[in-house]
Design an enzyme around this catalytic site. Structure first.
Site, PDB file in Angstrom:
ATOM      1  N   SER A 322      21.738   7.004-102.336  1.00 12.45           N
ATOM      2  CA  SER A 322      22.411   7.021-103.637  1.00 12.45           C
ATOM      3  C   SER A 322      21.471   6.762-104.809  1.00 12.45           C
ATOM      4  O   SER A 322      21.831   7.023-105.960  1.00 12.45           O
ATOM      5  CB  SER A 322      23.527   5.983-103.651  1.00 12.45           C
ATOM      6  OG  SER A 322      24.426   6.281-102.625  1.00 12.45           O
ATOM      7  N   HIS A 365      38.202   6.128-105.145  1.00 11.57           N
ATOM      8  CA  HIS A 365      38.003   5.517-106.457  1.00 11.57           C
ATOM      9  C   HIS A 365      39.031   5.970-107.482  1.00 11.57           C
ATOM     10  O   HIS A 365      39.008   5.535-108.618  1.00 11.57           O
ATOM     11  CB  HIS A 365      36.611   5.856-106.994  1.00 11.57           C
ATOM     12  CG  HIS A 365      35.500   5.149-106.271  1.00 11.57           C
ATOM     13  ND1 HIS A 365      34.820   5.726-105.221  1.00 11.57           N
ATOM     14  CD2 HIS A 365      34.961   3.929-106.423  1.00 11.57           C
ATOM     15  CE1 HIS A 365      33.900   4.895-104.770  1.00 11.57           C
ATOM     16  NE2 HIS A 365      33.964   3.782-105.473  1.00 11.57           N
TER      17      HIS A 365
END
Lengths: 625, 367
Positions: A322, A365
């Protein structure tokens, strides 16, 4: 010699012939009388010298140059050691000598024999090192039995000592006995068998600067090999000193923070490329090499499956995970594929083709915009963005930021990492790029590879105003009395073409990743110091169903954390990689925090707030770096 | 072309002397490189092949009138300069100095060839530009160019020995072609003034190196050590030597250059004062033959040529032996015909052949 001159010669030429004859006669008379003196008058003296004994050279070893940290603290020192050498011409019976010598030095007879075998081509009058760094007991034994050991001589040699042992061992390197191959190289013309030379790290790269020049005494010795008198002496020239960018105290903290882990840590000054700390674990003790490494020690180092000799900061290539998302985000903004307001919905899973690509957060999310996607590291957001961009547009920004190329680390041995493109894949495997691969690339997996130092250099360059510095480890080389011989000024290798608006947006989001309660990098937070950073978790094996519980520690993910501080005007960049460490936020971020905390305490800087940056993100200010 | 007079006047003494000296050389190379291990051909055998090649070259040189060689001397000189430049570009480096051209199975040293090239070129210049009043500085421009160019290139290698030799050969020839007294004085003053100026421009390590040349005690570990060992080797030979292959100094290989620059020490150790005197008298005979040939030559070209070659052999012998016995500084100069080195052997033999050429053709001068 006929001196009578022919009649037809001019007076000038006759004079020239006369002069020539005189010169010839004088020259030959000089030589004849000198030979008469040496061979007839002093013949017996020289005959005796040549038969009983000879003139010898006794070496005086030159102290090796010292390494200093950035605050002039020495990182190495030296100690005297005793080496046993053999003058083979003085040994009447080699077989009779090998046994007692082997016993006294507790060295196997075969080892002495192979040593003698290896030295066959070397003239007999040159000393041959049999054992280096003998113990006090061995020294005492050799000295008391001197009469039984013809041709055996003990030399005092100054040896390198590494008082901090394993500290920064990959950077400092180690010494070893010069190899036959090295001896044949032009630069080592002055070296002999048995000399120690740098074999790794700074010790190797700067060997010619550090080694100095050995001195010696020309001595006359008697038949026993004892010195009668000194005929001449040349003082040794000490090696030159290296002044490093390393900060010893910070390095100690970094080593401590990485203790027991496997991985790498780099701390650098983003404003000039100075390496402040560099840790690669596991490591080794260079003292083992300097004292003549034992076979067992060597075996345990070379055969260690964790490869302690590998410098993971430059040779470990890992998927950046990431951490890579910041480059994808920049590509998206710069290529106008998205705006900061663009939102995607994350349900925790993203179906594509016949596969389901998962977010690390199984719950999802919800609707996320770019800032939250960075702060919380939402994978689904970046899957979508990756599809919009495609691999080649991502690669364009990753390459421009320095990934896929060596950083120019001055000690060499560096791995280049990899930024994949569709044409790269075609060339390498002959298979066209698959759309699904864009998803993996967008979250830093797939073919992506980077070294910890590359990530540190890229982060430094992106947030210092766009200047990509070559990492600097040696700042200057100075003569023993302090005069500067060579300076290595900071060097900008390239500029990164990303607009300041994009940089500032990502900078603020990275501050949020560390400082907002939902941020993934919250464990790197330092009270009063505005840290900005990005976590990363790189998969060791492609897992079919998201985060499964790994069965073996070797299958655990690698944990990344890359950060810089203070966020608006960075002075330090820290990159941590923990192999098989699991999540970047849980394993790597706390390591970085220890380094940042120490750095902050050292400086006692006034805190800076993110509001402050948001108000003044002017490029002019950033260009100060 | 082959006149009966050429055969009658064939200079046997010179050729036989040169051949004898070369054989002494091969014997000593045999001893100084003993034992001959390894797969490569032993050096003494290589030197013998070079000697055969050199004798072939002698026949070639004698077949033409020496004035033919003088006529082609400028192109030959240019060729040598090109080879020197080539050495700088692609030459092989041994122990810190770049002076060899590798030609496959053998190496070749252009700086040796330059000595003959300089002698021939100066001969041509001073034959064509005769000046009965004696030369002044202005007339000597071209000779200085002939000296300066190769010296610069050879100094770069660096090969101080050859530079010094070229200077000595040059000065020796000037002595005979007639240079005005005033010019000598000016040259002397010029050299004296140049030395301190050059000294200022030299780097510290260069100064040290030169000082060591003059005073080897400054470098007791290398040059000074070699001198000590060389003196012991020579002295220990005493009156009659230790015998062939019995030199303890030589057989322990104390001297790194004992088959090249220090070969005289091997001879002196194994054959003693008697052996030294024998070899030195052979060299002296060769030199005095050269002086005589110069003196009896009937033209200016022949005389200059013989002077040049004689000067080359004389200075090389004197400097080399002087260095080995410790009365002259250590500069790398081989002992003519004796030291190991193919290019040097062949070049010296070619020089001897030119001398013989002058001697043979002295009664058949037809311009």
């Amino acid at each position: 010699m006929r001196l009578k001159l022919d009649k037809n010669l001019t007076p000038e030429i006759s004079k020239a012939f006369l002069l020539a004859n005189i010169i010839i006669i004088v020259a030959f008379s000089l030589i004849f009388s000198r030979l008469w003196y040496l061979q007839v008058l002093k013949g017996d003296y020289y005959r005796a010298l040549s038969e009983n004994n000879r003139i010898r050279i006794q070496e005086i070893s030159a102290p090796r140059g010292t390494l200093f940290d950035r605050n002039e603290v020495p990182l190495v020192d030296s100690f005297p050691s005793f080496d046993v050498s053999l003058y083979r011409q003085d040994v009447p019976d080699m077989e009779a000598l090998i046994r007692p010598l082997s016993r006294i030095l507790s060295t196997p007879e075969e080892k002495i024999r192979s040593r003698l075998e290896a030295a066959r081509g070397i003239p007999l009058h040159q000393p041959l090192k049999i054992k280096t760094n003998i113990t006090r007991e061995e020294l005492a034994a050799v000295e008391t039995r001197r009469l039984d050991l013809p041709g055996v001589v003990v030399d005092v040699v100054i040896r390198r000592n590494y008082p901090y042992k394993n500290l920064a061992s990959h950077l400092i390197g180690y010494l070893g006995e010069i190899s036959q191959k090295e001896l044949e190289q032009e630069e080592f013309w002055n070296h002999k068998l048995g000399y120690l030379v740098g074999k790794y790290g700074i010790e190797k790269k700067f060997e010619l600067d550090l080694m100095g020049e050995n001195g010696g005494r020309q001595i006359e010795v008697n038949a026993m090999g004892h010195k009668i008198r000194v005929l001449g002496q040349a003082e040794p020239n000490p090696g030159n000193n290296l002044h490093l960018s390393l900060d010893l105290e910070l390095q100690k903290v970094a080593e401590e923070a990485m203790a027991g882990k496997r991985g790498a840590l780099v701390a650098m000054n983003p404003r000039n490329g100075d390496i402040l700390a560099m840790v690669s674990k596991p490591d080794f003790d260079p003292n083992l090499f300097a004292r003549g490494i034992s076979a067992e020690n060597w075996k345990s180092i070379v055969e260690n499956p964790a490869h302690p000799l590998q410098n993971r900061t430059i040779q470990g290539q890992y998927p950046p995970g990431s951490v890579f998302k910041i480059l994808v985000a920049m590509a998206g903004l710069e290529e106008k594929a998205i705006t900061p307001e663009t939102a995607f919905q994350c349900t925790g899973v993203h179906p594509f083709g016949d596969r389901e690509y998962r977010c690390w957060n199984k719950e999802g999310h919800g609707w996320v915009s770019l800032r939250r996607a960075i702060v919380e590291s939402c994978d689904v957001y970046f899957y979508q963005l990756g599809m919009r961009l495609g691999v080649n547009r991502i690669a364009k920004y990753a390459s421009a930021a320095g990934l896929g190329d060596p950083t120019g680390f001055p000690l060499g041995l560096e791995k280049p990492g990899l930024v994949p493109t569709s044409s790269w894949k075609m060339k390498k495997f002959g298979i066209p790029w698959q759309a699904g691969e864009n998803l993996a690339i967008a979250i830093g997996q797939g073919y992506n590879l980077a070294t910890p130092l590359q990530i540190a250099c890229t982060f430094s360059a992106l947030f210092n105003g766009g200047n990509y510095y070559q990492p600097r480890i040696v700042q200057s080389i100075r003569a023993p009395h302090g005069e500067s011989l060579r300076e290595f000024p900071p060097l900008i290798l390239r500029n990164i073409p990303v607009s300041s608006g994009t940089i500032e947006f990502v900078r603020e989001a990275l501050w949020g990743a560390v400082n907002s309660p939902s941020g993934t990098g919250i464990k790197a937070r330092v009270e009063g110091f505005s840290v900005a950073g990005k976590t990363g978790t790189s998969q060791v094996v492609q897992k079919k169903e998201g985060k499964s519980e790994p069965t073996s520690p070797d299958l655990q993910d690698h944990a990344w954390f890359a950060c810089f501080a203070p966020s608006h005007h960075p002075e330090i960049t820290v990159v941590v990689l923990v192999e098989h460490g699991g999540g970047g936020g849980t394993t790597a971020a706390p390591v970085a925090r220890q380094v940042l905390e120490f750095y902050y305490q050292q400086l006692k800087r006034p805190p800076s707030s993110p509001a402050h940056i948001a108000a003044q993100p002017t490029p002019a200010r950033l260009d100060e770096g | 072309m082959l006149d009966r007079r050429l055969i009658i006047n064939f200079d046997w003494p010179t050729l036989v002397t040169a051949f004898l000296i070369s054989c002494i050389g091969i014997f000593n190379i045999y001893s100084s490189t003993f034992p001959h291990g390894g797969t490569a051909a032993p050096l003494f055998l290589k030197q013998a092949y070079w000697l055969i090649l050199g004798l072939g070259l002698v026949i070639f040189v004698l077949a033409f009138d020496y004035r033919t060689f003088v006529r082609y001397s400028y192109p030959f000189f240019l060729l040598c300069l090109l080879l020197l430049i080539l050495v700088m570009a692609v030459g092989r480096t041994t122990s810190g100095s770049q002076r060899w051209l590798s030609m496959g199975f053998f190496s070749f040293q252009p700086s040796e060839l330059t000595k003959i090239a300089l002698i021939l070129a100066m001969t041509r210049f001073f034959t064509e530009k005769e000046d009965p009043r004696g030369y002044g500085l202005r007339e000597l421009g071209i000779p200085f160019l002939l000296l300066g160019l190769p010296i610069l290139l050879i100094f770069k290698q660096p090969d101080l020995g050859t530079v010094i030799l070229l200077l000595l050969i040059f000065t020796s020839i000037l002595l005979f072609v007639g240079v005005r007294f005033k010019t000598w004085a000016l040259l002397g003053a010029g050299v004296a003034a140049a030395i301190p100026i050059l000294w200022i421009f030299l780097k510290e390590y260069q100064k040290n190196r030169l000082l060591t040349f003059l005073n080897p005690d400054l470098d007791p570990l290398r040059t000074g050590y070699h001198i000590s060992q060389s003196k012991i080797a020579v002295g220990s030979g005493a009156l009659f030597g230790k015998g062939f292959l019995k030199g303890t100094q030589s057989q322990l290989h104390f001297l790194p250059e004992q088959h090249t620059d220090f070969i005289f020490s091997v001879l002196a150790e194994e054959w003693g004062f008697a052996g030294c005197v024998f070899l030195l008298f052979l060299l002296l005979f060769l030199i005095s033959r050269g002086v005589k040939i110069a003196k009896t030559s009937k033209d200016r070209a022949g005389a200059t040529l013989a002077i040049g070659v004689t000067a080359m052999i004389f200075w090389q012998s004197f400097i080399n032996v002087g260095m080995v016995v410790g009365i002259l500084p250590v500069v790398g100069v081989p002992l003519p015909l004796v030291s190991y080195g193919g290019t040097a052997l062949v070049t010296t033999l070619a020089g001897v052949a030119l001398m013989m050429n002058v001697s043979m053709r002295r009664f058949m001068l037809s311009p």
